[in-house]
Each structure stands twice: as C-alpha cells, then as structure tokens.
Design an enzyme around this catalytic site. Structure first.
Site, PDB file in Angstrom:
ATOM      1  CB  SER A  88     -21.674  27.483 -10.419  1.00 21.31           C
ATOM      2  OG  SER A  88     -21.345  27.009  -9.145  1.00 21.31           O
ATOM      3  CB  SER A 120     -11.362  22.853  -6.242  1.00 21.55           C
ATOM      4  OG  SER A 120     -11.662  24.217  -6.457  1.00 21.55           O
ATOM      5  CD  GLN A 159     -14.627  28.350  -5.617  1.00 18.46           C
ATOM      6  OE1 GLN A 159     -13.685  28.632  -4.881  1.00 18.46           O
ATOM      7  NE2 GLN A 159     -15.892  28.517  -5.258  1.00 18.46           N
ATOM      8  CG  ASP A 197     -21.713  24.077  -2.695  1.00 23.17           C
ATOM      9  OD1 ASP A 197     -20.703  24.055  -1.977  1.00 23.17           O
ATOM     10  OD2 ASP A 197     -21.743  24.653  -3.802  1.00 23.17           O
ATOM     11  NE  ARG A 201     -20.872  25.744   3.674  1.00 27.54           N
ATOM     12  CZ  ARG A 201     -21.044  26.061   2.386  1.00 27.54           C
ATOM     13  NH1 ARG A 201     -20.887  25.146   1.450  1.00 27.54           N
ATOM     14  NH2 ARG A 201     -21.399  27.297   2.045  1.00 27.54           N
TER      15      ARG A 201
HETATM   16  C1  S3P Z   1     -18.048  26.440  -7.122  1.00 29.95           C
HETATM   17  C2  S3P Z   1     -17.267  25.351  -6.811  1.00 29.95           C
HETATM   18  C3  S3P Z   1     -17.292  24.676  -5.493  1.00 29.95           C
HETATM   19  C4  S3P Z   1     -18.558  25.025  -4.720  1.00 29.95           C
HETATM   20  C5  S3P Z   1     -18.858  26.504  -4.750  1.00 29.95           C
HETATM   21  C6  S3P Z   1     -19.027  26.988  -6.166  1.00 29.95           C
HETATM   22  C7  S3P Z   1     -17.915  27.064  -8.451  1.00 29.95           C
HETATM   23  O1  S3P Z   1     -16.185  25.110  -4.751  1.00 29.95           O
HETATM   24  O2  S3P Z   1     -18.445  24.574  -3.391  1.00 29.95           O
HETATM   25  O3  S3P Z   1     -20.036  26.784  -4.022  1.00 29.95           O
HETATM   26  O4  S3P Z   1     -18.792  27.868  -8.830  1.00 29.95           O
HETATM   27  O5  S3P Z   1     -16.948  26.762  -9.143  1.00 29.95           O
HETATM   28  P1  S3P Z   1     -14.737  24.420  -4.887  1.00 29.95           P
HETATM   29  O6  S3P Z   1     -14.213  24.679  -6.254  1.00 29.95           O
HETATM   30  O7  S3P Z   1     -13.884  25.073  -3.839  1.00 29.95           O
HETATM   31  O8  S3P Z   1     -14.956  22.959  -4.634  1.00 29.95           O
END
Ligand code: S3P
Length: 425
Positions: free
Chosen positions: A21, A165, A167, A312, A343
C-alpha cells in the site's frame, strides 16, 4: 509449482519486502509532488511495478537505482496525456487511486487491467468521482474496467462511503487535491490511512475530525520516503510461527500503522505470545520488530469491526484457525468476495481439499478446530494471498501441499519461498 510440507517450527530473524500500500502511494504522491523524491524499501512486486509503469505513461521520470527509486515529481498539474492505454495489471490499488488523480486532469486516459481486475467493482470510485465533476465511463454501465477518464473542474464533496475501503477513500482524497472547497470522506469503520499520513508528510492539507477525513487543494513537495516492511506479508510468517509450538521468530522493520495491526490483536487473542521492539517513526508511519513465540492456539470470533484492520490477512488466519482448539467464526467480511478472487469461496474450497472442516457463510466462514491437515494439490485462483495461505497450510500437513499457479505470489512477495526456507526448521 510451490510445494510445502510439515514444519517442526519457525525460527530466526527475517525481514519482509516493502509495504504494498505504501509503495503504491510513494510513487503516486511523489509523481504529483514538486521536486525529487527518493523512495527506499520500495516493493518490487508486480502490482507496484504496474504503478510505476502507469506514471511513466503519464510522463513522469522514475529511475530504479536498486537500493532506491528516484521519482522526479512534476507537481499537481505536471502529468501529461498518455499516448496509450495504461495497464494496472492485477492491482486494484493502482486502478482506483490513479482514477482519483486522473479526475483532476483535463486530458483523456484509458486504464485497463488483467482478467481479475476487469471483473472487480469500479462503481464504488466512479460514482463519487462523477459527483465531483469527473467524466468516467467503463463497461457494464461504468462499473468495470477498462475505464475512460477525463477530469478537470472538480468540486469538493462530503461523502459517506458505503464500504470501509482505503482505495475508495484515497481515490476521493486524491481528487480532493484538485477540487474547489473542502472534500470530506466518512466511513463506518476506519480503513488504512496511509494516504492521509503520506499526504501530510509531503505538505498536504489533510485533517481528521471525529473520524471524518478532510482535504483541501494543496501543493505537495517531494522528500525521502522510507517504505516499512509489509505487515500483510509478515502475517504469513507470524501466523505460522504463532500456531507451531516452540517457534521463535523475529520479523524486523515491519510497518505498525494501527489501521493495519488487526493480525497482532487476533493472534494474541488466539493465545500467541507477541512482543514489539525497536519502535520508531518515519514519514508518519510507525515501524518496529515483531517477535512471535508459538503456543497452543484457541479459536475465536472475528467480527465486522476489526475486518478493515486485517482484511488481507483473513486467508492465513482461516488456515491456522484450522489447527487451533475450538471453532473460529469470521463474519462481516463480505469485501473478501471482491478481492483478486472471491477469497471466501476460494479458501473454503481449497481448505476442504486439505481435509479441513470449514463452512462458507454469506459474509465469512466457520472453521472447526484441531483438523488433521492432509496433503493435496490446491489452486491459487491467480490470487497471491490464497497461494501463500495454502503454502502455510502445508507446514501443518501430513503430506505435501502442492500449489498450482503459485507464480502469482510475485504480485506482493517475490522472495516468499526463499524466506520460508530460511526460517522453517
Ligand atoms: C488497499 C486497501 C484494501 C486492501 C488492498 C490494499 C490499499 O483494499 O485489501 O490490498 O492499498 O488501499 P480495499 O480498499 O478494497 O478494502
């Protein structure tokens, strides 16, 4: 094909590769900062290499000098229209975060990804970014990549995210750097906050108030960025060491951001002995050594509130729960269905092949304790974390566990097999 088998214990001191990340964010944020950034500890996994390729496509000079990655940032408005389609590969983080940045650009970009990424939901970012004024189209009424983006003239929004999330939150915050007014993101359970921390460290105007994250348009300035070891990669070793009595393992230089440490809490609750030493802070991120001693573990209940802090890590937690005494229940984890693969289904299917008594739930799974794990040939579904969780299962099995499609491990942990050999006794 990776093959693993019964381990007596895990012992020694290792490091794990850089945080995925934070590596993505280091390249993205330094590309839109003014001046040079020097990134150390960068993860050379396929996902982060996809991010580098995308930003090179947007006209940023990024040099890999081995020990460090040098990014020549061009400021918020220094990116240029790419000549070709950008490819995010297998990486959801790349596609969703870059969409936020591209929403601030007046030029046209098309972003695609591999077969897995093209199946993953993008409406979760397209909807708020459109509300801010960005033009985003995609297949399936704008929900699936390839995405076509033409940004510019953004207005701030106050957004209550329907999913916890990082992301989604990050895509909106990055677009917020280009918007008129103050952009606010709210979520039910706080997701990882690396974007907020790095933005702040680079000079961005980001504030957190009552759990809501607020950002105002602000110029960023390049600097030295140290990427800590990835706790999500360390988790495979932590879980295995925790579950094998007599193990004594130290993982050095791991990121300890509190939005990521759910794995430590869960392993402790299951009965493992874990201590943290040599703690320091760099770029707003806490880093330290994790010392794990294996104990007899017991099953626990893992519920919605902690899920974003260990999302994760659930595949490997499920795997070692099969060796613990008593039942483990995981609920509130429906987000697992839209990861690199589903998953929940993938883990339940493959754990059954190893002889584990496990039941699929609509939002998680239930794992019976004290299983006798047997050898089998299992699938990775092209998902790095499924492949590594299966490899850890092999450390408890009576026969060989053969993981088909294990090359996907290179997405986040290129030297996983070597590290495993180093500590498995
Ligand atoms: C991440 C956020 C998580 C995680 C992914 C990396 C990130 O996803 O599962 O491996 O770097 O922001 P989500 O935002 O979909 O929860």
């Amino acid at each position: 094909m990776l093959i693993t088998n019964k381990a007596q214990k895990l012992e020694g001191e290792i490091t794990v590769p850089g945080d995925k990340s934070i590596s993505h964010r280091a390249v993205m944020l330094s590309s839109i900062s003014k001046g040079k950034s020097i990134v150390t500890g960068f993860l050379r996994g396929e996902d982060c290499l996809s991010t580098i390729a995308c930003f090179r496509g947007l006209g940023i000079e990024i040099e890999d000098k081995g020990k460090e990655i040098i990014v020549e940032g061009k400021g918020l408005y220094g990116l240029r229209e790419p000549e070709d389609i950008l490819d995010a590969g297998n990486s959801g983080t790349t596609m969703r975060l870059i969409s936020g940045i591209l929403s601030g650009q007046e030029f046209l970009t098309v972003v695609t990804g591999d077969g897995s990424l093209r199946k993953r939901p993008m409406a979760r970012i397209a909807k708020p970014l459109r509300e801010m004024g960005s033009f985003i189209e995609g297949r399936n009424h704008g929900n699936l990549a390839p995405l076509v983006i033409r940004g510019g003239n953004l207005k701030a929004i106050d957004y209550q995210s329907p999913v916890s999330s990082a992301q989604v939150k990050s895509a909106i915050l990055l677009a917020g750097l280009y918007a008129e007014g103050e952009t606010i993101v709210r979520e039910e359970v706080t997701s990882r906050d690396h974007t907020e921390r790095m933005l702040k460290s680079l000079g961005g105007k980001v504030f957190v108030e009552d759990g809501a994250v607020k950002v105002k348009s602000s110029e960023l300035y390049g600097e030295a960025i140290q990427v800590p070891g990835d706790i999500s990669s360390a988790a495979f070793f932590m879980a295995a060491a925790a579950a094998i009595e007599g193990s004594d393992l130290v993982i050095e230089g791991v990121g300890l951001n509190p939005t990521r440490t759910g794995i430590i809490d869960v392993l402790k609750e299951m009965g493992a002995e874990i201590e943290i030493d040599n703690i320091y802070t760099s770029g707003g991120e806490e880093i330290g050594d994790i010392h794990i001693k294996g104990k007899k573990l017991k099953g626990i209940k893992i519920t919605k509130q902690i899920i974003p802090r260990l999302i994760d890590e659930i595949p490997v937690i499920a795997m070692i729960a099969a060796t613990a005494e008593g039942k483990t229940t995981i609920t509130g984890a429906e987000e697992l269905k839209v990861k690199e693969t589903n998953r929940i289904t993938a883990m339940v299917m493959e754990m059954k092949k190893l002889g584990i008594r496990v039941t699929e739930l609509s939002d998680g799974m239930e794992i019976e304790g004290l299983n006798t794990i047997k050898g089998a040939t299992v699938e990775s579904y092209g998902d790095h974390r499924i492949a590594m969780a299966m490899a850890i299962g092999g450390l408890f099995s009576e026969g060989d566990v053969k993981i088909q499609g294990s090359e996907c491990i290179a997405i986040s942990f290129p030297d996983f097999e070597e590290k495993l050999k180093e500590v498995v006794k």
